[in-house]
Design a protein around this motif. Sequence first.
Motif, short mmCIF file in Angstrom:
data_model
loop_
_atom_site.label_atom_id
_atom_site.label_comp_id
_atom_site.label_asym_id
_atom_site.label_seq_id
_atom_site.Cartn_x
_atom_site.Cartn_y
_atom_site.Cartn_z
N LEU A 79 7.14 15.93 69.22
CA LEU A 79 6.74 14.82 70.09
C LEU A 79 6.70 13.49 69.36
CD1 LEU A 79 3.88 16.49 72.17
CD2 LEU A 79 6.34 16.42 72.64
N GLN A 80 6.64 13.52 68.03
CA GLN A 80 6.58 12.28 67.26
C GLN A 80 7.59 12.29 66.13
OE1 GLN A 80 2.73 10.30 66.68
NE2 GLN A 80 1.74 12.11 67.56
N ALA A 81 8.82 12.64 66.47
CA ALA A 81 9.93 12.56 65.51
C ALA A 81 10.55 11.17 65.64
CB ALA A 81 10.98 13.63 65.81
N TYR A 82 10.67 10.48 64.52
CA TYR A 82 11.12 9.09 64.53
C TYR A 82 12.56 8.96 64.04
CZ TYR A 82 6.31 7.37 65.14
OH TYR A 82 5.05 7.07 65.62
N CYS A 83 13.33 8.12 64.73
CA CYS A 83 14.68 7.81 64.29
C CYS A 83 14.63 6.82 63.12
CB CYS A 83 15.49 7.22 65.43
SG CYS A 83 14.76 5.76 66.19
N GLY A 84 15.79 6.56 62.52
CA GLY A 84 15.85 5.63 61.41
C GLY A 84 15.52 4.22 61.85
N THR A 85 16.09 3.80 62.94
CA THR A 85 15.74 2.60 63.70
C THR A 85 16.48 2.73 65.02
OG1 THR A 85 15.42 0.20 63.59
CG2 THR A 85 17.55 1.04 62.84
N SER A 86 16.37 1.73 65.89
CA SER A 86 16.73 2.01 67.28
C SER A 86 18.12 1.57 67.72
CB SER A 86 15.67 1.42 68.21
OG SER A 86 15.62 0.02 68.10
N VAL A 87 19.09 1.51 66.81
CA VAL A 87 20.49 1.38 67.19
C VAL A 87 21.33 2.27 66.28
CG1 VAL A 87 20.30 -0.96 68.16
CG2 VAL A 87 20.89 -0.66 65.75
N CYS A 88 22.61 2.37 66.62
CA CYS A 88 23.49 3.42 66.09
C CYS A 88 23.65 3.45 64.58
CB CYS A 88 24.87 3.30 66.73
SG CYS A 88 24.90 3.59 68.52
N ALA A 89 24.32 2.44 64.02
CA ALA A 89 24.73 2.52 62.61
C ALA A 89 23.55 2.64 61.65
CB ALA A 89 25.61 1.33 62.26
N PRO A 90 22.52 1.81 61.76
CA PRO A 90 21.43 1.96 60.79
C PRO A 90 20.63 3.24 60.96
CG PRO A 90 20.87 0.31 62.45
CD PRO A 90 22.32 0.65 62.64
N SER A 91 20.54 3.76 62.19
CA SER A 91 19.79 4.99 62.39
C SER A 91 20.48 6.15 61.70
CB SER A 91 19.64 5.28 63.88
OG SER A 91 18.70 6.30 64.11
N ARG A 92 21.79 6.27 61.85
CA ARG A 92 22.51 7.37 61.19
C ARG A 92 22.62 7.12 59.69
NH1 ARG A 92 26.71 8.53 64.94
NH2 ARG A 92 25.19 7.63 66.39
N SER A 93 22.68 5.85 59.28
CA SER A 93 22.70 5.55 57.84
C SER A 93 21.40 5.96 57.17
CB SER A 93 22.96 4.06 57.61
OG SER A 93 24.24 3.69 58.09
N SER A 94 20.28 5.77 57.88
CA SER A 94 18.99 6.22 57.35
C SER A 94 18.99 7.72 57.14
CB SER A 94 17.87 5.82 58.32
OG SER A 94 16.62 6.29 57.88
N PHE A 95 19.60 8.44 58.07
CA PHE A 95 19.69 9.91 57.92
C PHE A 95 20.52 10.29 56.71
CE2 PHE A 95 22.82 13.33 58.92
CZ PHE A 95 22.03 14.39 58.52
N VAL A 96 21.72 9.75 56.58
CA VAL A 96 22.61 10.23 55.51
C VAL A 96 22.15 9.77 54.13
CG1 VAL A 96 24.61 10.38 57.06
CG2 VAL A 96 24.32 8.34 55.64
N THR A 97 21.37 8.68 54.04
CA THR A 97 20.95 8.18 52.73
C THR A 97 19.54 8.61 52.36
OG1 THR A 97 20.06 6.11 53.64
CG2 THR A 97 22.39 6.13 52.99
N GLY A 98 18.72 9.05 53.32
CA GLY A 98 17.33 9.36 53.03
C GLY A 98 16.48 8.14 52.77
N LEU A 99 16.90 6.99 53.31
CA LEU A 99 16.20 5.72 53.09
C LEU A 99 15.73 5.14 54.42
CD1 LEU A 99 18.73 4.09 50.61
CD2 LEU A 99 16.55 5.17 50.02
N HIS A 100 14.54 4.56 54.45
CA HIS A 100 14.15 3.81 55.63
C HIS A 100 14.88 2.47 55.63
CE1 HIS A 100 11.51 1.14 53.37
NE2 HIS A 100 10.67 2.11 53.06
#
Length: 481
Positions: A79-100
Motif C-alpha cells: 500500500l505504500q510502495a513508492y516510485c522513483g519519481t512521478s514521470v517515466c525516465a527518472p522513475s525507471r532510472s531510479s530503479f536501474v541505478t538504486g539512486l533516489h
Amino acid sequence: MFEIGMTHSRIPRLARLIVLTSLFVGLSVGSLSQAEERPPNFIFLLSDDVAQGDLGCYGQQLIQTPNLDRMAAEGTRYLQAYCGTSVCAPSRSSFVTGLHCGHCPVRGNYEVPPEGQFPLPAETVTIAEVLKPAGYATACMGKWGMGFLDTTGDPLKQGFDHFFGYNCQREAHSYFPKYLYRDAQKITLPGNDGKRVGATYAQDLIQQDVLKWVRQQADNPFFLFYAATLPHGRHEIDDLGIYADKPWSLAQKSYAAQITRLDHDLGELIDLLKEMQIDEHTLIIISGDNGSSFAPNSEMGSLFDQANNGLRGYKRGLYEGALRQAAIARWPGHVPAGRVAEEPWAFWDLLPTAAELAGVEVPEACNTDGKSLVEFLTGGKAPEREYFYWELHESKPIQAARFGDWKAIRNGINASVELYDLSQDGGETTDLAPKHPEQVARALQIFQEAHAEDVNWPLSGKTKERVQSEKAAWAATRSRL
C-alpha cells in the motif's frame, strides 16, 4: 548538448566492470536454502502508468484484472510502495541505478533529438551490471527511455544482454509504430503507418519476445526488466474485447482493455514459469512507474476512480497520490501469500535487494540510496531509514521528503514548505507547517543534503539547452508518427 555533471561513480568503465566481477561472493544469503543450486530469477514488470485504482485487488470494479488479483492472493500487495519519481525516465532510472532522484543522473524527462532521452552516463552502475557477476542473463523488453543506441545510455552498454521494444519513450506513445528495436537493429513493421488499421500491435511482438527469451533461460539465473508500455500514451488497443459494448467513450474502453491486456500477458508469463518448473524459483514484482495518472475530474479519473485510495495528487506531482503506485510481489514459498503490507519502500531499494538475493555485494561505485528488502519481502520488517527523498525536474523543479510519518513538499525552489502528518492525514489535506517549524526545518535540511548539484538538473529550472533540445526532439517525433 548536455553535460554529464554527476559526482557519483566516476570509476572508468573497464575498471568498474573488473571490480564488479571480483565482488561475486557466492550464493549463501539468508533467504536462500543451502540446497538451491543457483540464485533466484528476478522479473520486474514495470507498467507505464498503471495505478493502484486500476486493479481489482486494490478495489477497482469496472476493469477486470484476474491474474493480478490472483498474484496478490498468492503474494504480497503493498500500500505504500513508492516510485522513483512521478514521470517515466527518472522513475525507471531510479530503479536501474538504486539512486533516489537527488542523486540519480536522470531527474526528469529530458528529450533529445532526433530520438531518445538524456542518457545514463557511462560510469553508471546498473542493476543488470550488479547481477552479471553472479551469472545472470539480463534483458529489457518494452520501453527503455534512458539513452539512445549510440549513446552511453544504450541498454547494451549498461549491462543488458538483450533489448527489444521502443528505445525512445516519445515513440512509445504509438502502439502501432513504424519500427521497434531488437538490440541495436531497427525492425521495420510492414504496414504500420502509426495508425490502427491493418497494423501490428507492438505489445504482441514485445510479449512474444519476452516469452521466447525466458524459455531460453531454463539453465541460467536471469533478470528480466519487463518495461511494459501498457496503458501509457495513446489509449490504443487492437481489440476492445469485453469492453466493446460498454456505454463509455472509446478512450475509456481502450484504457480498460489495455489494463486487461497487461493482466493477460502477466498471466501468460506466470504460466510459462510454471511450465518450465521455475515458478517457485522466480521472484516477480510488478508496479507502475508513478501513482495515479489522471485528475479525479478527468475522463479517465472520473470513471475509473484512480484516487479511490483517498490520496491527493497524480502524475507530475509529488503528493502521495503521485508517488504511491500499485505494487505486488510473488515468489511461491518465500513471499507470504495474501499479505497486505503498509510499510513504505521505494524503487531505489530494488537494486540492493536483487544483489542480496544473487549473493553479491553492492559495489561501492553504486553509492546506492537503497536498502535491501529481502527480509521484508519474505515476511519480516521493512528496513529502517532516515528519510525518503524525491525531486522532479519538469515544468519547474519540485522536492518532497518523507521522514517517519511526516511528509514535506516544496512546489518550487522559492515556494513555502508544506507539511503533512501521514499517520493522521494520508490525503494531505491539512498543511501543518505553521504549527511545526521544527519539522519544516528538518525538511529543509533533507532537501539540501539529499540534492546533489548537477549541471543538467539545476533547482532554478530548465536550462536553455534543455528547452531547445526538447522542442527539436518533439518536432522530429511528430514528423515520424
